[in-house]
Design an enzyme around this catalytic site. Structure first.
Site, PDB file in Angstrom:
ATOM      1  N   ASP A 195      -2.249   4.043  -4.643  1.00  0.00           N
ATOM      2  CA  ASP A 195      -2.853   2.808  -3.253  1.00  0.00           C
ATOM      3  C   ASP A 195      -2.319   1.576  -3.501  1.00  0.00           C
ATOM      4  O   ASP A 195      -1.863   1.052  -2.547  1.00  0.00           O
ATOM      5  CB  ASP A 195      -4.723   2.737  -3.447  1.00  0.00           C
TER       6      ASP A 195
ATOM      7  N   HIS B 205       0.773  -1.730   0.064  1.00  0.00           N
ATOM      8  CA  HIS B 205       0.289   0.331   0.138  1.00  0.00           C
ATOM      9  C   HIS B 205       0.330   1.254   0.054  1.00  0.00           C
ATOM     10  O   HIS B 205       1.623   1.107   0.712  1.00  0.00           O
ATOM     11  CB  HIS B 205      -0.872   0.076   1.252  1.00  0.00           C
TER      12      HIS B 205
ATOM     13  N   LYS C  49      -0.967  11.404   1.555  1.00  0.00           N
ATOM     14  CA  LYS C  49      -0.176  10.275   0.727  1.00  0.00           C
ATOM     15  C   LYS C  49       0.150  11.347  -1.244  1.00  0.00           C
ATOM     16  O   LYS C  49       0.789  11.347  -2.296  1.00  0.00           O
ATOM     17  CB  LYS C  49       0.273   8.635   0.637  1.00  0.00           C
TER      18      LYS C  49
ATOM     19  N   ARG D 224      17.135  14.576  13.956  1.00  0.00           N
ATOM     20  CA  ARG D 224      17.493  15.335  13.295  1.00  0.00           C
ATOM     21  C   ARG D 224      18.542  15.318  12.602  1.00  0.00           C
ATOM     22  O   ARG D 224      19.022  15.889  11.087  1.00  0.00           O
ATOM     23  CB  ARG D 224      17.400  17.032  13.757  1.00  0.00           C
TER      24      ARG D 224
END
EC number: 2.7.11.-
Length: 313
Positions: A179, A140, A161, A246
């Site tokens: 998808d 997916h 997305k 980070r």
């Protein structure tokens, strides 16, 4: 078990290789039962050690057979065909010897001929089988072509997305699949992604419904397939969740079908331009593929500075 039939191979590769069906049934199966066995191992030159392969006879094999007694050739051919190879192909434009035709008929094995060189036939069939019988998985997400790099965008439902994909398409990048993405391991370190036929060219965006990207943005906005190079995971921070690292020293990796692929995590928050961030991640990946690691360069520069070699910056 991943498998295909001689009939399917003949249908797909017959016109390209100019295959002529001489005799025998087409219902034999080529299958891959073991993960360690690659589909390309299913075809090769005439071989007594691997009799279950699809056997290709070229000018060299037939020249050897002409120098041997008929009994010896028949013995070897019967030994190979008793193992029921899927088919025999006589290549190099050679005329099919009667003894080969007779043994194939006796063992009910399909026999083909082609004017193409035997090496070319083997290369083409190995490439075909490596794709046809490759390990496959459906995942997916959204698969995009960004700056020529295949990027698989993942994340929980509602992470954005499809919206990110739409923004990237509007910036000139290409859609492969939305998808559901079908990934195939076509080589030991190569993953190839493509779209299921039903979903091809379509993208679903909340509030807009289903959009046909090819119709809206044109032919150049869609891609048939891409090699996976980068996984981009969209993560919406939850209350109490730690901030992402980070300055990651070790690049994150994601394993799909046994192939390790670089992965970046982009925190989703209001006001963040994810399209720009993803493009930057892709450019960084391109540099890393060329051997340029910006993080390591910074660490090396910092180390030189701490050691008092600041003038060498």
């Amino acid at each position: 078990m991943r498998q295909t039939s001689v009939a399917r191979l003949y249908e797909d590769q017959g016109p390209r290789l100019q295959l002529t069906h001489v005799s025998g049934p087409l219902d034999a199966v080529l299958s891959v039962a073991e993960e360690r066995m690659w589909p390309a191992d299913l075809v090769g030159h005439l071989n007594l050690i691997h009799p279950t392969r699809l056997q290709v006879l070229g000018a060299a094999e037939l020249e050897w057979a002409r120098r041997q007694s008929r009994e010896k050739v028949a013995h070897h051919l019967n030994g190979i065909l008793s193992a029921r190879p899927p088919a025999i192909i006589v290549a190099d434009g050679c005329e099919t010897p009667n003894i080969v035709h007779g043994v194939c008929t006796a063992h009910n094995v399909a026999l083909f001929s082609t004017p193409h060189p035997s090496a070319s036939v083997i290369d083409q069939l190995r490439l075909y089988l490596s794709r046809q019988l490759a390990e496959k998985i459906s995942l997916h997400g959204v698969f995009m072509d960004v700056l020529g790099i295949g990027v698989f965008i993942t994340g929980n439902s509602g992470a954005g997305k499809s919206e990110l994909a739409l923004e990237l398409i509007s910036r000139g990048h290409g859609l492969v699949a939305d998808d559901i993405v079908e990934f195939s391991r076509t080589a030991p370190t190569v993953l190839e992604g493509r779209c299921p036929e039903l979903l091809k060219d379509f993208i679903e965006v909340r509030g807009l419904g289903i959009l046909n990207i090819r119709t809206i943005f044109g032919e150049t906005a869609c891609r048939r397939k891409m090699r996976l190079r980068l996984v981009c995971h969209l993560e919406r921070r939850q209350p109490g969740q730690d901030d992402p690292n980070r300055l990651p020293v070790q690049q994150e990796q994601q394993v799909i079908l046994g192939v390790s692929t670089p992965r970046v995590t982009l925190p989703v928050a209001a006001g963040r331009n994810l399209a720009v961030l993803l493009e930057a991640a892709v450019r960084s990946t391109i540099l890393q593929l060329r051997g340029v690691d910006s993080t390591q360069e910074f660490i090396d520069r910092q180390s030189r500075m701490l050691m008092g070699d600041g003038d060498g910056l």
